[in-house]
Design a protein around this motif. Structure first.
Motif, PDB file in Angstrom:
ATOM      1  N   SER A  77       9.764  -0.353   5.534  1.00  0.00           N
ATOM      2  CA  SER A  77       8.434  -0.207   6.116  1.00  0.00           C
ATOM      3  C   SER A  77       7.425   0.350   5.117  1.00  0.00           C
ATOM      4  O   SER A  77       6.286   0.569   5.458  1.00  0.00           O
ATOM      5  CB  SER A  77       8.502   0.700   7.346  1.00  0.00           C
ATOM      6  OG  SER A  77       8.865   2.007   6.935  1.00  0.00           O
ATOM      7  N   ALA A  78       7.850   0.566   3.868  1.00  0.00           N
ATOM      8  CA  ALA A  78       6.942   1.082   2.849  1.00  0.00           C
ATOM      9  C   ALA A  78       5.880   0.033   2.527  1.00  0.00           C
ATOM     10  O   ALA A  78       6.145  -1.167   2.582  1.00  0.00           O
ATOM     11  CB  ALA A  78       7.721   1.451   1.595  1.00  0.00           C
ATOM     12  N   PRO A  79       4.657   0.448   2.185  1.00  0.00           N
ATOM     13  CA  PRO A  79       3.583  -0.511   1.925  1.00  0.00           C
ATOM     14  C   PRO A  79       3.896  -1.485   0.791  1.00  0.00           C
ATOM     15  O   PRO A  79       3.496  -2.636   0.834  1.00  0.00           O
ATOM     16  CB  PRO A  79       2.385   0.363   1.565  1.00  0.00           C
ATOM     17  CG  PRO A  79       2.707   1.707   2.061  1.00  0.00           C
ATOM     18  CD  PRO A  79       4.197   1.803   2.121  1.00  0.00           C
ATOM     19  N   GLN A  80       4.641  -1.040  -0.249  1.00  0.00           N
ATOM     20  CA  GLN A  80       4.929  -1.948  -1.351  1.00  0.00           C
ATOM     21  C   GLN A  80       5.834  -3.103  -0.919  1.00  0.00           C
ATOM     22  O   GLN A  80       5.814  -4.153  -1.528  1.00  0.00           O
ATOM     23  CB  GLN A  80       5.499  -1.218  -2.574  1.00  0.00           C
ATOM     24  CG  GLN A  80       6.767  -0.471  -2.332  1.00  0.00           C
ATOM     25  CD  GLN A  80       6.515   0.975  -1.971  1.00  0.00           C
ATOM     26  OE1 GLN A  80       5.441   1.317  -1.503  1.00  0.00           O
ATOM     27  NE2 GLN A  80       7.486   1.828  -2.169  1.00  0.00           N
ATOM     28  N   ALA A  81       6.613  -2.906   0.143  1.00  0.00           N
ATOM     29  CA  ALA A  81       7.447  -3.996   0.627  1.00  0.00           C
ATOM     30  C   ALA A  81       6.579  -5.074   1.289  1.00  0.00           C
ATOM     31  O   ALA A  81       6.929  -6.249   1.256  1.00  0.00           O
ATOM     32  CB  ALA A  81       8.477  -3.482   1.620  1.00  0.00           C
ATOM     33  N   LEU A  82       5.454  -4.674   1.855  1.00  0.00           N
ATOM     34  CA  LEU A  82       4.568  -5.628   2.503  1.00  0.00           C
ATOM     35  C   LEU A  82       3.646  -6.327   1.503  1.00  0.00           C
ATOM     36  O   LEU A  82       3.272  -7.471   1.687  1.00  0.00           O
ATOM     37  CB  LEU A  82       3.726  -4.922   3.563  1.00  0.00           C
ATOM     38  CG  LEU A  82       4.509  -4.205   4.663  1.00  0.00           C
ATOM     39  CD1 LEU A  82       3.558  -3.448   5.561  1.00  0.00           C
ATOM     40  CD2 LEU A  82       5.326  -5.204   5.458  1.00  0.00           C
ATOM     41  N   ASN A  83       3.281  -5.641   0.445  1.00  0.00           N
ATOM     42  CA  ASN A  83       2.371  -6.188  -0.548  1.00  0.00           C
ATOM     43  C   ASN A  83       3.014  -6.063  -1.925  1.00  0.00           C
ATOM     44  O   ASN A  83       3.111  -4.965  -2.465  1.00  0.00           O
ATOM     45  CB  ASN A  83       1.048  -5.444  -0.497  1.00  0.00           C
ATOM     46  CG  ASN A  83      -0.004  -6.046  -1.395  1.00  0.00           C
ATOM     47  OD1 ASN A  83       0.293  -6.859  -2.274  1.00  0.00           O
ATOM     48  ND2 ASN A  83      -1.235  -5.643  -1.189  1.00  0.00           N
ATOM     49  N   PRO A  84       3.447  -7.156  -2.561  1.00  0.00           N
ATOM     50  CA  PRO A  84       4.119  -7.080  -3.864  1.00  0.00           C
ATOM     51  C   PRO A  84       3.240  -6.468  -4.950  1.00  0.00           C
ATOM     52  O   PRO A  84       3.747  -5.899  -5.902  1.00  0.00           O
ATOM     53  CB  PRO A  84       4.461  -8.525  -4.187  1.00  0.00           C
ATOM     54  CG  PRO A  84       4.205  -9.314  -2.965  1.00  0.00           C
ATOM     55  CD  PRO A  84       3.374  -8.502  -2.053  1.00  0.00           C
ATOM     56  N   ALA A  85       1.910  -6.546  -4.820  1.00  0.00           N
ATOM     57  CA  ALA A  85       1.038  -5.961  -5.828  1.00  0.00           C
ATOM     58  C   ALA A  85       1.170  -4.444  -5.882  1.00  0.00           C
ATOM     59  O   ALA A  85       0.986  -3.831  -6.924  1.00  0.00           O
ATOM     60  CB  ALA A  85      -0.417  -6.353  -5.556  1.00  0.00           C
ATOM     61  N   LEU A  86       1.517  -3.835  -4.757  1.00  0.00           N
ATOM     62  CA  LEU A  86       1.673  -2.372  -4.709  1.00  0.00           C
ATOM     63  C   LEU A  86       2.978  -1.915  -5.368  1.00  0.00           C
ATOM     64  O   LEU A  86       3.135  -0.750  -5.685  1.00  0.00           O
ATOM     65  CB  LEU A  86       1.613  -1.869  -3.271  1.00  0.00           C
ATOM     66  CG  LEU A  86       0.281  -2.098  -2.558  1.00  0.00           C
ATOM     67  CD1 LEU A  86       0.381  -1.617  -1.135  1.00  0.00           C
ATOM     68  CD2 LEU A  86      -0.851  -1.413  -3.286  1.00  0.00           C
ATOM     69  N   ARG A  88       3.967  -2.391  -8.287  1.00  0.00           N
ATOM     70  CA  ARG A  88       3.751  -2.014  -9.674  1.00  0.00           C
ATOM     71  C   ARG A  88       3.171  -0.616  -9.817  1.00  0.00           C
ATOM     72  O   ARG A  88       3.123  -0.079 -10.915  1.00  0.00           O
ATOM     73  CB  ARG A  88       2.808  -3.028 -10.336  1.00  0.00           C
ATOM     74  CG  ARG A  88       3.397  -4.414 -10.423  1.00  0.00           C
ATOM     75  CD  ARG A  88       2.510  -5.327 -11.215  1.00  0.00           C
ATOM     76  NE  ARG A  88       1.163  -5.389 -10.654  1.00  0.00           N
ATOM     77  CZ  ARG A  88       0.645  -6.461 -10.081  1.00  0.00           C
ATOM     78  NH1 ARG A  88       1.318  -7.582 -10.007  1.00  0.00           N
ATOM     79  NH2 ARG A  88      -0.571  -6.428  -9.583  1.00  0.00           N
ATOM     80  N   LEU A  89       2.715  -0.026  -8.727  1.00  0.00           N
ATOM     81  CA  LEU A  89       2.141   1.310  -8.780  1.00  0.00           C
ATOM     82  C   LEU A  89       3.231   2.350  -8.967  1.00  0.00           C
ATOM     83  O   LEU A  89       4.360   2.193  -8.497  1.00  0.00           O
ATOM     84  CB  LEU A  89       1.365   1.602  -7.493  1.00  0.00           C
ATOM     85  CG  LEU A  89       0.130   0.741  -7.267  1.00  0.00           C
ATOM     86  CD1 LEU A  89      -0.449   1.061  -5.894  1.00  0.00           C
ATOM     87  CD2 LEU A  89      -0.889   0.970  -8.339  1.00  0.00           C
ATOM     88  N   PRO A  90       2.910   3.468  -9.664  1.00  0.00           N
ATOM     89  CA  PRO A  90       3.928   4.520  -9.830  1.00  0.00           C
ATOM     90  C   PRO A  90       4.249   5.169  -8.504  1.00  0.00           C
ATOM     91  O   PRO A  90       3.402   5.300  -7.622  1.00  0.00           O
ATOM     92  CB  PRO A  90       3.256   5.516 -10.775  1.00  0.00           C
ATOM     93  CG  PRO A  90       1.806   5.220 -10.688  1.00  0.00           C
ATOM     94  CD  PRO A  90       1.667   3.783 -10.315  1.00  0.00           C
ATOM     95  N   ARG A  91       5.491   5.547  -8.337  1.00  0.00           N
ATOM     96  CA  ARG A  91       5.943   6.218  -7.113  1.00  0.00           C
ATOM     97  C   ARG A  91       6.098   7.692  -7.382  1.00  0.00           C
ATOM     98  O   ARG A  91       6.476   8.102  -8.451  1.00  0.00           O
ATOM     99  CB  ARG A  91       7.261   5.630  -6.643  1.00  0.00           C
ATOM    100  CG  ARG A  91       7.121   4.191  -6.258  1.00  0.00           C
ATOM    101  CD  ARG A  91       8.374   3.683  -5.623  1.00  0.00           C
ATOM    102  NE  ARG A  91       8.236   2.245  -5.434  1.00  0.00           N
ATOM    103  CZ  ARG A  91       9.181   1.373  -5.664  1.00  0.00           C
ATOM    104  NH1 ARG A  91      10.351   1.772  -6.092  1.00  0.00           N
ATOM    105  NH2 ARG A  91       8.964   0.088  -5.472  1.00  0.00           N
ATOM    106  N   LEU A  92       5.820   8.483  -6.361  1.00  0.00           N
ATOM    107  CA  LEU A  92       5.938   9.936  -6.484  1.00  0.00           C
ATOM    108  C   LEU A  92       7.314  10.390  -6.126  1.00  0.00           C
ATOM    109  O   LEU A  92       8.046   9.868  -5.401  1.00  0.00           O
ATOM    110  CB  LEU A  92       4.910  10.618  -5.599  1.00  0.00           C
ATOM    111  CG  LEU A  92       3.467  10.271  -5.937  1.00  0.00           C
ATOM    112  CD1 LEU A  92       2.550  10.926  -4.925  1.00  0.00           C
ATOM    113  CD2 LEU A  92       3.114  10.731  -7.329  1.00  0.00           C
TER     114      LEU A  92
END
Length: 92
Positions: A77-86, A88-92
């Protein structure tokens, strides 16, 4: 004109209409003449959309009845799973 609320310990909430920015820190209760301190409330948003009113109500309820979760959200349910562009963003 704005409507300001004051709370008398004996008689409850009283409303006073005053020009914006002229509210006193306390008003005398019309029934017992004791000083009633001002109560800060959310502005009256009755003319707002139903979605916004529901959001405000939910936020107010969470102040004394917070939702309790048993586990963190799944990775699916994480946003990066819904949008592949996300992804590439660093994760905390």
């Amino acid at each position: 004109m704005a409507v300001y609320q004051y709370h008398c310990a004996e008689h409850g909430v009283l409303e006073v209409a005053r020009p914006i920015g002229t509210a006193a820190a306390s008003e005398l209760c019309p029934d017992c003449a004791t000083p009633a301190p001002r109560v800060f409330t959310a502005p009256r948003l009755a003319l707002g959309s139903a979605r916004n009113r529901a959001l405000i109500d939910r936020a107010e309820r969470s102040a004394d009845q917070p939702a309790v979760v048993s586990a963190p959200p799944s990775r699916r349910s994480a946003p990066q799973a819904l949008n592949p562009a996300l992804a590439r963003l660093p994760r905390l």
